[in-house]
Write a protein that holds these residues in place. Structure first.
Motif, PDB file in Angstrom:
ATOM      1  N   ASP A   1       0.822  -1.215   0.000  1.00  0.00           N
ATOM      2  CA  ASP A   1       0.000   0.000   0.000  1.00  0.00           C
ATOM      3  C   ASP A   1       0.855   1.265   0.000  1.00  0.00           C
ATOM      4  OD1 ASP A   1       0.908   0.075   2.603  1.00  0.00           O
ATOM      5  OD2 ASP A   1      -1.060  -0.111   3.546  1.00  0.00           O
ATOM      6  N   GLY A   2       0.202   2.413   0.120  1.00  0.00           N
ATOM      7  CA  GLY A   2       0.896   3.695   0.143  1.00  0.00           C
ATOM      8  C   GLY A   2       0.867   4.316   1.524  1.00  0.00           C
TER       9      GLY A   2
ATOM     10  N   ILE B   1      -9.243   3.986   4.876  1.00  0.00           N
ATOM     11  CA  ILE B   1      -7.967   4.167   4.181  1.00  0.00           C
ATOM     12  C   ILE B   1      -7.427   2.822   3.711  1.00  0.00           C
ATOM     13  CG2 ILE B   1      -5.546   4.859   4.474  1.00  0.00           C
ATOM     14  CD1 ILE B   1      -6.614   7.064   6.411  1.00  0.00           C
ATOM     15  N   HIS B   2      -7.461   1.819   4.579  1.00  0.00           N
ATOM     16  CA  HIS B   2      -7.025   0.482   4.170  1.00  0.00           C
ATOM     17  C   HIS B   2      -7.800   0.016   2.936  1.00  0.00           C
ATOM     18  CE1 HIS B   2      -4.348  -0.141   7.451  1.00  0.00           C
ATOM     19  NE2 HIS B   2      -5.255  -0.400   8.371  1.00  0.00           N
TER      20      HIS B   2
ATOM     21  N   GLY C   1      -5.811  -2.416  -5.753  1.00  0.00           N
ATOM     22  CA  GLY C   1      -4.926  -3.531  -6.064  1.00  0.00           C
ATOM     23  C   GLY C   1      -3.846  -3.873  -5.078  1.00  0.00           C
ATOM     24  N   ALA C   2      -3.836  -3.241  -3.900  1.00  0.00           N
ATOM     25  CA  ALA C   2      -2.805  -3.583  -2.918  1.00  0.00           C
ATOM     26  C   ALA C   2      -2.963  -5.028  -2.464  1.00  0.00           C
ATOM     27  CB  ALA C   2      -2.887  -2.646  -1.715  1.00  0.00           C
ATOM     28  N   ASP C   3      -1.861  -5.760  -2.466  1.00  0.00           N
ATOM     29  CA  ASP C   3      -1.838  -7.129  -1.951  1.00  0.00           C
ATOM     30  C   ASP C   3      -1.513  -7.138  -0.466  1.00  0.00           C
ATOM     31  OD1 ASP C   3      -2.035  -8.673  -4.548  1.00  0.00           O
ATOM     32  OD2 ASP C   3      -0.229  -7.492  -4.957  1.00  0.00           O
ATOM     33  N   ILE C   4      -0.743  -6.149  -0.038  1.00  0.00           N
ATOM     34  CA  ILE C   4      -0.296  -6.061   1.354  1.00  0.00           C
ATOM     35  C   ILE C   4      -0.636  -4.673   1.875  1.00  0.00           C
ATOM     36  CG2 ILE C   4       1.680  -6.222   2.931  1.00  0.00           C
ATOM     37  CD1 ILE C   4       3.178  -7.709   0.639  1.00  0.00           C
ATOM     38  N   ILE C   5      -1.340  -4.616   3.011  1.00  0.00           N
ATOM     39  CA  ILE C   5      -1.568  -3.330   3.663  1.00  0.00           C
ATOM     40  C   ILE C   5      -0.854  -3.325   5.011  1.00  0.00           C
ATOM     41  CG2 ILE C   5      -3.739  -2.809   2.496  1.00  0.00           C
ATOM     42  CD1 ILE C   5      -5.186  -3.699   5.092  1.00  0.00           C
TER      43      ILE C   5
ATOM     44  N   TYR D   1      -2.961  -9.475   2.396  1.00  0.00           N
ATOM     45  CA  TYR D   1      -2.181  -9.733   3.595  1.00  0.00           C
ATOM     46  C   TYR D   1      -2.018  -8.466   4.430  1.00  0.00           C
ATOM     47  CZ  TYR D   1      -0.961 -13.791   0.768  1.00  0.00           C
ATOM     48  OH  TYR D   1      -1.030 -14.921  -0.011  1.00  0.00           O
ATOM     49  N   VAL D   2      -1.898  -8.670   5.739  1.00  0.00           N
ATOM     50  CA  VAL D   2      -1.650  -7.568   6.668  1.00  0.00           C
ATOM     51  C   VAL D   2      -0.213  -7.649   7.158  1.00  0.00           C
ATOM     52  CG1 VAL D   2      -2.222  -6.538   8.889  1.00  0.00           C
ATOM     53  CG2 VAL D   2      -4.040  -7.493   7.453  1.00  0.00           C
ATOM     54  N   ALA D   3       0.526  -6.561   6.943  1.00  0.00           N
ATOM     55  CA  ALA D   3       1.892  -6.461   7.458  1.00  0.00           C
ATOM     56  C   ALA D   3       1.894  -5.571   8.690  1.00  0.00           C
ATOM     57  CB  ALA D   3       2.829  -5.870   6.395  1.00  0.00           C
ATOM     58  N   GLY D   4       2.360  -6.088   9.798  1.00  0.00           N
ATOM     59  CA  GLY D   4       2.500  -5.280  10.992  1.00  0.00           C
ATOM     60  C   GLY D   4       3.638  -4.294  10.826  1.00  0.00           C
TER      61      GLY D   4
END
Length: 327
Positions: A14-15, A61-62, A69-73, A120-123
């Motif tokens: 993501d951004g 926002i997420h 198209g974000a694969d990872i937020i 996927y969620v990245a901490g």
């Protein structure tokens, strides 16, 4: 599993979270919410607190990034550690901040994930504002504001909450001091043991200026070598510079790394008012060389980037093959 997805295609990170929060023009009262309406110090600017006081904004926002198209937020936890929270006298909220941020992000990914397109969620684990390698006092170069052991415990605390909140991986990002990052990974391992949960690890360093070095003096290659003993999913660079300025350093990482590679640069450099002027088209034009040369496995944006930037990056990334691992 993300280890399988990353072999198939270039994954989209993501951004910026902070850039998006700014667009809501939130007031002091918005940051406080009902729960902290009588808090004894100003809370405006504590973006991580919004996961508690304005969770619907953070989820919105997420979802904006997932839609394009974000694969990872990344979780809204860049400063959710007991050093950074000292600024707002909210150290006691560290666990809740991380847990709730992870839960919100997980809820968003579950809404958008499909069998063919998992999300996927990245901490997000930021660097804190203290360094274990450098003295803040020029007259006492041996002095350190924080120790390796203290950092490890601080990061263990943050990681436990992220894991229990449901993150799929951990992103140690904006690393300006490699010793801090080593302490972080030490704490992460302790958190894995404590929770009985283990997830893939990403690390992303920051080249602070045109010298091509981190704040603690390492080149991109030295940073990479310093991280190679850790079992990483990916290693890369983010923040401080725009894509154009990061080009030679991303090439070094790609040429030398035995791990997958990532980059999430700023939308150029800030102007005199602290704003980022690089449009999605400008940013993609600069990042295109990374993709054409096969340097990347994960790509996204940092300061100044928005869903429009990530959408443009995702559309370009589809045209290119991911970087293969070195043998």
């Amino acid at each position: 599993m993300i280890e399988k997805e990353i072999q198939k295609r270039i994954l989209i990170l993501d951004g910026a979270m902070g850039t998006m929060i700014q667009q809501y023009n939130l007031s002091e009262e918005d940051y406080r919410g009902e729960r902290f309406k009588d808090f004894h110090t100003s809370l405006k600017g504590n973006n991580d607190l919004l996961s508690i006081t304005q969770p619907e904004i953070i989820q919105e926002i997420h979802e904006a990034y997932l839609k394009v198209g974000a694969d990872i937020i990344e979780t809204n936890t860049f400063n959710s550690n007991s050093i950074s929270m000292l600024d707002y006298d909210q150290v006691d909220l560290v666990y809740e901040l991380n847990y709730e941020s992870a839960r919100i992000a997980k809820k968003a990914t579950e809404k958008y994930s499909t069998k063919d397109h998992p999300r996927y969620v990245a901490g997000s684990i930021g660097p804190t504002n203290k360094t274990a390698s450098l003295s803040p006092n020029v007259e006492d170069p041996a002095f350190r504001e924080v120790s390796f052991h203290d950092l490890a415990k601080i990061y263990e605390e943050q990681t436990v909450a992220l894991l229990e909140g449901g993150v799929d991986l951990l992103l140690v990002e904006t690393v300006f001091d490699t010793l801090n990052a080593k302490a972080c990974f030490f704490g992460i391992e302790d958190a894995f043991v404590k929770t009985g949960k283990k997830v893939p690890l990403m690390v992303s360093g920051t080249i602070t200026d045109a010298s091509g070095r981190t704040l603690s003096g390492q080149t991109a290659e030295a940073f990479l070598i310093s991280m190679e003993h850790i079992d990483l999913l990916s290693v890369g660079l983010n923040c401080a510079l725009g894509a154009d300025a990061l080009t030679p350093y991303i090439k070094v990482i790609s040429d030398k790394s035995k791990f997958y590679t990532s980059v999430h640069p700023n939308a150029g450099l800030p102007n005199a008012f602290g704003q980022y002027d690089e449009t999605p088209e400008m940013m993609v034009a600069q990042m295109k060389r990374f993709l054409e040369n096969g340097w990347l496995n994960i790509v996204g944006g940092c300061c100044g980037t928005t869903p429009e930037h990530i959408k443009a990056i995702a559309e370009e990334a589809k045209k290119h093959q991911p970087r293969g691992l070195l043998v």
